[in-house]
Motif scaffolding. Structure first.
Motif, PDB file in Angstrom:
ATOM      1  N   ALA A   1      50.882  36.614  37.155  1.00 40.67           N
ATOM      2  CA  ALA A   1      49.791  36.785  36.190  1.00 40.67           C
ATOM      3  C   ALA A   1      48.654  35.798  36.479  1.00 40.67           C
ATOM      4  CB  ALA A   1      50.313  36.611  34.766  1.00 40.67           C
ATOM      5  N   LEU A   2      49.012  34.565  36.805  1.00 41.11           N
ATOM      6  CA  LEU A   2      47.991  33.576  37.137  1.00 41.11           C
ATOM      7  C   LEU A   2      47.254  33.992  38.406  1.00 41.11           C
ATOM      8  CD1 LEU A   2      46.691  30.875  36.356  1.00 41.11           C
ATOM      9  CD2 LEU A   2      48.429  29.744  37.775  1.00 41.11           C
ATOM     10  N   GLY A   3      47.977  34.491  39.381  1.00 38.47           N
ATOM     11  CA  GLY A   3      47.344  34.981  40.607  1.00 38.47           C
ATOM     12  C   GLY A   3      46.365  36.101  40.335  1.00 38.47           C
ATOM     13  N   LYS A   4      46.706  36.983  39.402  1.00 40.54           N
ATOM     14  CA  LYS A   4      45.803  38.088  39.044  1.00 40.54           C
ATOM     15  C   LYS A   4      44.542  37.546  38.381  1.00 40.54           C
ATOM     16  CE  LYS A   4      45.396  42.479  36.622  1.00 40.54           C
ATOM     17  NZ  LYS A   4      43.966  42.291  36.642  1.00 40.54           N
ATOM     18  N   LEU A   5      44.684  36.564  37.498  1.00 42.06           N
ATOM     19  CA  LEU A   5      43.507  35.960  36.861  1.00 42.06           C
ATOM     20  C   LEU A   5      42.583  35.330  37.897  1.00 42.06           C
ATOM     21  CD1 LEU A   5      45.000  34.204  33.691  1.00 42.06           C
ATOM     22  CD2 LEU A   5      43.542  36.249  33.756  1.00 42.06           C
ATOM     23  N   VAL A   6      43.166  34.637  38.851  1.00 43.06           N
ATOM     24  CA  VAL A   6      42.360  34.006  39.900  1.00 43.06           C
ATOM     25  C   VAL A   6      41.679  35.079  40.749  1.00 43.06           C
ATOM     26  CG1 VAL A   6      42.403  32.494  41.935  1.00 43.06           C
ATOM     27  CG2 VAL A   6      43.749  31.909  39.907  1.00 43.06           C
ATOM     28  N   ALA A   7      42.372  36.174  41.032  1.00 43.31           N
ATOM     29  CA  ALA A   7      41.764  37.278  41.781  1.00 43.31           C
ATOM     30  C   ALA A   7      40.616  37.893  40.982  1.00 43.31           C
ATOM     31  CB  ALA A   7      42.818  38.335  42.110  1.00 43.31           C
ATOM     32  N   ASP A   8      40.794  38.015  39.667  1.00 46.89           N
ATOM     33  CA  ASP A   8      39.714  38.521  38.813  1.00 46.89           C
ATOM     34  C   ASP A   8      38.503  37.598  38.883  1.00 46.89           C
ATOM     35  OD1 ASP A   8      41.378  40.587  38.047  1.00 46.89           O
ATOM     36  OD2 ASP A   8      41.803  39.773  36.048  1.00 46.89           O
ATOM     37  N   LEU A   9      38.758  36.308  38.930  1.00 45.99           N
ATOM     38  CA  LEU A   9      37.670  35.338  39.020  1.00 45.99           C
ATOM     39  C   LEU A   9      36.955  35.461  40.357  1.00 45.99           C
ATOM     40  CD1 LEU A   9      36.236  32.945  37.668  1.00 45.99           C
ATOM     41  CD2 LEU A   9      37.896  31.453  38.771  1.00 45.99           C
ATOM     42  N   THR A  10      37.714  35.704  41.408  1.00 44.19           N
ATOM     43  CA  THR A  10      37.135  35.847  42.741  1.00 44.19           C
ATOM     44  C   THR A  10      36.166  37.031  42.773  1.00 44.19           C
ATOM     45  OG1 THR A  10      39.121  34.909  43.721  1.00 44.19           O
ATOM     46  CG2 THR A  10      37.685  36.128  45.197  1.00 44.19           C
ATOM     47  N   GLY A  11      36.520  38.089  42.034  1.00 38.64           N
ATOM     48  CA  GLY A  11      35.659  39.268  41.994  1.00 38.64           C
ATOM     49  C   GLY A  11      34.549  39.174  40.968  1.00 38.64           C
ATOM     50  N   ALA A  12      34.492  38.085  40.206  1.00 37.31           N
ATOM     51  CA  ALA A  12      33.474  37.933  39.161  1.00 37.31           C
ATOM     52  C   ALA A  12      32.113  37.624  39.780  1.00 37.31           C
ATOM     53  CB  ALA A  12      33.877  36.825  38.193  1.00 37.31           C
ATOM     54  N   ALA A  13      31.117  37.709  38.957  1.00 34.55           N
ATOM     55  CA  ALA A  13      29.750  37.393  39.379  1.00 34.55           C
ATOM     56  C   ALA A  13      29.696  35.946  39.872  1.00 34.55           C
ATOM     57  CB  ALA A  13      28.807  37.595  38.198  1.00 34.55           C
ATOM     58  N   PRO A  14      28.629  35.596  40.595  1.00 35.55           N
ATOM     59  CA  PRO A  14      28.527  34.229  41.123  1.00 35.55           C
ATOM     60  C   PRO A  14      28.714  33.160  40.050  1.00 35.55           C
ATOM     61  CG  PRO A  14      26.768  35.586  42.010  1.00 35.55           C
ATOM     62  CD  PRO A  14      27.508  36.427  41.017  1.00 35.55           C
ATOM     63  N   GLU A  15      28.239  33.414  38.860  1.00 35.50           N
ATOM     64  CA  GLU A  15      28.421  32.463  37.761  1.00 35.50           C
ATOM     65  C   GLU A  15      29.663  32.901  36.993  1.00 35.50           C
ATOM     66  OE1 GLU A  15      27.578  28.989  35.887  1.00 35.50           O
ATOM     67  OE2 GLU A  15      26.623  29.807  37.659  1.00 35.50           O
TER      68      GLU A  15
END
Length: 156
Positions: free
Chosen positions: A103-117
């Motif tokens: 689950a933590l890995g998925k959150l970090v992956a979501d962050l990686t795909g987030a906008a620059p900010e």
């Protein structure tokens, strides 16, 4: 004066698990250090992602060393069946921790795909979930150490 008692050598599965335990601690420490980096540091996401990946690998190796047919838990139960309940609790904790790591890995992956900010709430959630995961792993390691001590230091 009591005679000096030499501790008996630990069985090979326990020795292997001990090595994996040290690797798990190193991975826990690496993720904790990554989470502590300022979130606006441009390398924060990459460091946390690497920390989660390293933790996942170390935890999988820990599970293999403990739960496998020739693993530490099987060795403990063979020699001291009264520890079956404690072993089963640790196995349940493995499943819970593995899910939390994913689950933590998925959150970090979501962050990686987030906008620059990156959204501050996502960063905060990653830190909160990561910190809770690390605390649960520390407690798991303590319970595992207690089990080994009870099984091998007292059952002579």
């Amino acid at each position: 004066m009591a005679p000096h008692m030499t501790p008996r050598p630990l069985p090979q599965p326990v020795d292997i698990a001990r090595t994996r335990r040290a690797q798990l601690l190193a991975a826990i420490n690496a993720l904790e250090c990554a989470l502590a980096v300022p979130a606006r540091d441009p390398t924060w996401t990459a460091q946390v992602s690497a920390g989660v990946d390293g933790l996942a690998q170390a935890f999988d190796a820990h599970i293999i060393a403990t739960e496998g047919a020739d693993g530490m838990y099987a060795e403990i139960i063979r020699n001291a069946p009264r520890f079956s309940f404690a072993v089963n609790q640790l196995v349940v904790e493995h499943a819970d921790a593995r899910s939390a790591i994913a689950a933590l890995g998925k959150l970090v992956a979501d962050l990686t795909g987030a906008a620059p900010e990156a959204p501050a709430d996502l960063i905060e959630r990653i830190r909160e979930d990561g910190t809770q995961l690390l605390a649960s792993l520390v407690r798991h390691r303590q319970r595992g150490a207690d089990l080994v001590f009870e099984a091998y230091a007292h059952d002579i």
